[in-house]
Scaffold this motif. Structure first.
Motif, PDB file in Angstrom:
ATOM      1  N   HIS A 170      -9.085 -25.283  -0.675  1.00  0.00           N
ATOM      2  CA  HIS A 170      -9.222 -26.469   0.183  1.00  0.00           C
ATOM      3  C   HIS A 170      -7.978 -26.712   1.023  1.00  0.00           C
ATOM      4  CE1 HIS A 170      -6.894 -28.445  -2.996  1.00  0.00           C
ATOM      5  NE2 HIS A 170      -6.731 -29.482  -2.198  1.00  0.00           N
ATOM      6  N   GLU A 171      -6.807 -26.380   0.487  1.00  0.00           N
ATOM      7  CA  GLU A 171      -5.586 -26.581   1.253  1.00  0.00           C
ATOM      8  C   GLU A 171      -5.538 -25.652   2.460  1.00  0.00           C
ATOM      9  OE1 GLU A 171      -2.521 -27.975  -2.261  1.00  0.00           O
ATOM     10  OE2 GLU A 171      -2.998 -25.846  -2.069  1.00  0.00           O
ATOM     11  N   VAL A 172      -5.885 -24.390   2.243  1.00  0.00           N
ATOM     12  CA  VAL A 172      -5.884 -23.422   3.339  1.00  0.00           C
ATOM     13  C   VAL A 172      -6.969 -23.768   4.353  1.00  0.00           C
ATOM     14  CG1 VAL A 172      -6.130 -20.990   3.951  1.00  0.00           C
ATOM     15  CG2 VAL A 172      -4.986 -21.619   1.821  1.00  0.00           C
ATOM     16  N   ALA A 173      -8.173 -24.057   3.865  1.00  0.00           N
ATOM     17  CA  ALA A 173      -9.283 -24.353   4.769  1.00  0.00           C
ATOM     18  C   ALA A 173      -9.019 -25.600   5.592  1.00  0.00           C
ATOM     19  CB  ALA A 173     -10.580 -24.509   3.975  1.00  0.00           C
ATOM     20  N   GLN A 174      -8.555 -26.663   4.948  1.00  0.00           N
ATOM     21  CA  GLN A 174      -8.371 -27.930   5.654  1.00  0.00           C
ATOM     22  C   GLN A 174      -7.118 -27.936   6.524  1.00  0.00           C
ATOM     23  OE1 GLN A 174      -8.749 -30.879   2.546  1.00  0.00           O
ATOM     24  NE2 GLN A 174     -10.968 -30.629   2.446  1.00  0.00           N
ATOM     25  N   HIS A 175      -6.193 -27.025   6.271  1.00  0.00           N
ATOM     26  CA  HIS A 175      -5.065 -26.858   7.195  1.00  0.00           C
ATOM     27  C   HIS A 175      -5.567 -26.289   8.515  1.00  0.00           C
ATOM     28  CE1 HIS A 175      -0.937 -26.121   8.524  1.00  0.00           C
ATOM     29  NE2 HIS A 175      -1.336 -24.926   8.919  1.00  0.00           N
ATOM     30  N   THR A 176      -6.557 -25.389   8.431  1.00  0.00           N
ATOM     31  CA  THR A 176      -7.130 -24.775   9.626  1.00  0.00           C
ATOM     32  C   THR A 176      -8.205 -25.663  10.250  1.00  0.00           C
ATOM     33  OG1 THR A 176      -6.726 -22.585   8.673  1.00  0.00           O
ATOM     34  CG2 THR A 176      -8.290 -22.704  10.501  1.00  0.00           C
ATOM     35  N   ALA A 177      -9.067 -26.225   9.396  1.00  0.00           N
ATOM     36  CA  ALA A 177     -10.171 -27.079   9.850  1.00  0.00           C
ATOM     37  C   ALA A 177     -10.172 -28.328   8.978  1.00  0.00           C
ATOM     38  CB  ALA A 177     -11.503 -26.338   9.735  1.00  0.00           C
ATOM     39  N   PRO A 178      -9.545 -29.408   9.418  1.00  0.00           N
ATOM     40  CA  PRO A 178      -9.387 -30.594   8.572  1.00  0.00           C
ATOM     41  C   PRO A 178     -10.689 -31.164   8.016  1.00  0.00           C
ATOM     42  CG  PRO A 178      -7.959 -30.746  10.489  1.00  0.00           C
ATOM     43  CD  PRO A 178      -8.849 -29.548  10.715  1.00  0.00           C
ATOM     44  N   ASP A 179     -11.818 -30.908   8.680  1.00  0.00           N
ATOM     45  CA  ASP A 179     -13.088 -31.458   8.199  1.00  0.00           C
ATOM     46  C   ASP A 179     -13.827 -30.518   7.247  1.00  0.00           C
ATOM     47  OD1 ASP A 179     -13.714 -29.547  10.087  1.00  0.00           O
ATOM     48  OD2 ASP A 179     -15.264 -30.739  11.084  1.00  0.00           O
ATOM     49  N   ALA A 180     -13.156 -29.446   6.793  1.00  0.00           N
ATOM     50  CA  ALA A 180     -13.793 -28.502   5.873  1.00  0.00           C
ATOM     51  C   ALA A 180     -14.146 -29.188   4.558  1.00  0.00           C
ATOM     52  CB  ALA A 180     -12.871 -27.312   5.614  1.00  0.00           C
ATOM     53  N   ARG A 181     -15.248 -28.737   3.974  1.00  0.00           N
ATOM     54  CA  ARG A 181     -15.731 -29.282   2.701  1.00  0.00           C
ATOM     55  C   ARG A 181     -15.699 -28.162   1.671  1.00  0.00           C
ATOM     56  NH1 ARG A 181     -17.909 -34.165   4.107  1.00  0.00           N
ATOM     57  NH2 ARG A 181     -19.004 -34.459   2.137  1.00  0.00           N
ATOM     58  N   VAL A 182     -15.122 -28.449   0.498  1.00  0.00           N
ATOM     59  CA  VAL A 182     -14.901 -27.419  -0.519  1.00  0.00           C
ATOM     60  C   VAL A 182     -15.386 -27.929  -1.866  1.00  0.00           C
ATOM     61  CG1 VAL A 182     -13.174 -25.999  -1.700  1.00  0.00           C
ATOM     62  CG2 VAL A 182     -12.883 -26.556   0.740  1.00  0.00           C
ATOM     63  N   VAL A 183     -16.150 -27.098  -2.556  1.00  0.00           N
ATOM     64  CA  VAL A 183     -16.568 -27.387  -3.923  1.00  0.00           C
ATOM     65  C   VAL A 183     -16.022 -26.294  -4.832  1.00  0.00           C
ATOM     66  CG1 VAL A 183     -18.510 -27.548  -5.533  1.00  0.00           C
ATOM     67  CG2 VAL A 183     -18.641 -28.666  -3.289  1.00  0.00           C
ATOM     68  N   TYR A 184     -15.288 -26.697  -5.856  1.00  0.00           N
ATOM     69  CA  TYR A 184     -14.767 -25.775  -6.860  1.00  0.00           C
ATOM     70  C   TYR A 184     -15.671 -25.793  -8.076  1.00  0.00           C
ATOM     71  CZ  TYR A 184     -10.284 -25.724  -4.342  1.00  0.00           C
ATOM     72  OH  TYR A 184      -9.292 -25.573  -3.401  1.00  0.00           O
ATOM     73  N   VAL A 185     -15.815 -24.626  -8.711  1.00  0.00           N
ATOM     74  CA  VAL A 185     -16.651 -24.503  -9.904  1.00  0.00           C
ATOM     75  C   VAL A 185     -15.879 -23.743 -10.967  1.00  0.00           C
ATOM     76  CG1 VAL A 185     -18.829 -23.651 -10.855  1.00  0.00           C
ATOM     77  CG2 VAL A 185     -18.714 -24.367  -8.441  1.00  0.00           C
ATOM     78  N   ASP A 186     -15.826 -24.303 -12.177  1.00  0.00           N
ATOM     79  CA  ASP A 186     -15.227 -23.600 -13.309  1.00  0.00           C
ATOM     80  C   ASP A 186     -15.771 -24.246 -14.585  1.00  0.00           C
ATOM     81  OD1 ASP A 186     -13.303 -22.231 -15.149  1.00  0.00           O
ATOM     82  OD2 ASP A 186     -12.336 -21.692 -13.254  1.00  0.00           O
ATOM     83  N   ASN A 187     -15.695 -23.524 -15.687  1.00  0.00           N
ATOM     84  CA  ASN A 187     -16.172 -24.092 -16.956  1.00  0.00           C
ATOM     85  C   ASN A 187     -15.094 -24.115 -18.027  1.00  0.00           C
ATOM     86  OD1 ASN A 187     -16.018 -21.351 -17.513  1.00  0.00           O
ATOM     87  ND2 ASN A 187     -17.865 -21.320 -18.765  1.00  0.00           N
ATOM     88  N   ASP A 188     -13.822 -23.948 -17.614  1.00  0.00           N
ATOM     89  CA  ASP A 188     -12.711 -23.993 -18.551  1.00  0.00           C
ATOM     90  C   ASP A 188     -12.190 -25.423 -18.615  1.00  0.00           C
ATOM     91  OD1 ASP A 188     -10.483 -23.682 -20.073  1.00  0.00           O
ATOM     92  OD2 ASP A 188      -9.418 -22.347 -18.702  1.00  0.00           O
TER      93      ASP A 188
END
Length: 268
Positions: free
Chosen positions: A92-110
């Motif tokens: 999300h940091e990389v994406a939103q630095h390039t495109a501030p309106d980027a939407r990111v969903v993280y998935v993990d089960n730990d």
């Protein structure tokens, strides 16, 4: 001086056996690990000295891919499955630095990833970042949960860096990928990295065997042909399937190969 790592283990976290997310964090120079993770990480490094280079190359690959997708490709949505522990330059940091309106969903089960994600993952005001607790082996659940943040009618970049290697059955791994990509529209991307015993990784075989006997979850390497099968039906972005350290690393870069495939495919 106190040892690095969390002072108190979150509920459900086992500290008597090494776990991939924490060992990976150790190899990347993070602080979210326990003595057992460091012991196993050091033993693996002793058996396969380039493992730290693999971890760093995988992380650098993520940055190059996300910058390209959020920038040149105009992708505004990312589904990062198997995110691991937060560190510098998360998706999300990389994406939103390039495109501030980027939407990111993280998935993990730990559970330790969950504990850190709640406090460390943030978002730009224009965009959105969410974390869902789910297993990569349940892609339907992931898709349902992601709909709260992502518009699955629009292109999504599915990030699966170093995660399919924990799905030991190759047919099951293919089914997971197919289920995810079938649910997404044309213009979506699949981003993969995966360890291999090719590309100079032959020495990793003993280290992987040690890992499977002393840590969790168990891991498997795959050949180029097996890795390529995950990208069936997609159009490979140049330079195709390469060591992740070499993927668009620059025309003049003399980056050494690491034994980790990397590739990006676009859904026609």
């Amino acid at each position: 001086m106190p040892e690095p790592g969390p002072r108190t283990a979150p509920a459900r976290v086992r500290v008597d056996i090494a776990h991939n997310a924490r060992v990976w964090n150790y190899w990347l120079g993070g602080e979210d690990h326990y003595p057992v993770d460091r012991a196993v990480g050091d033993r693996v490094t002793g058996m396969y000295p380039s493992i730290g280079e693999v971890a760093r190359a995988d992380r650098a690959f993520l940055g190059r891919v996300v910058r390209h997708l959020a920038g040149d490709a105009g992708t505004g949505q990312f589904l990062d499955i198997g995110t691991g522990l937060p560190s510098a330059d998360n998706t999300h940091e990389v994406a939103q630095h390039t495109a501030p309106d980027a939407r990111v969903v993280y998935v993990d089960n730990d559970p330790i990833v969950l504990a850190h994600a709640r406090s460390l993952l943030s978002s730009s005001p224009e965009g959105a970042t969410e974390y869902i607790e789910a297993d990569a082996r349940d892609p339907q659940r992931i898709l349902r949960a992601a709909e709260g943040t992502l518009d699955l009618r629009r292109p999504v970049a599915v990030m699966m860096l170093g995660i399919l290697n924990f799905v030991l059955d190759t047919d099951e791994a293919r089914t997971i990928v197919r289920t995810l990509m079938d649910a997404l529209p044309s213009g979506s991307h699949l981003v993969l990295t995966h360890p291999t015993l090719e590309l100079g990784g032959e020495g990793n075989e003993a280290a992987m065997r040690f890992w499977n006997e002393n840590a969790t979850p168990p891991i498997t390497a795959r050949t180029r042909t097996e890795f390529a099968s995950f990208l069936d039906g997609l159009t490979l972005l140049e330079p195709g399937i390469v060591s992740c350290s070499r993927w668009r690393a620059g025309a003049t870069a003399r980056t050494p190969e690491v034994a980790q495939f990397g590739a990006v495919g676009r859904k026609p």
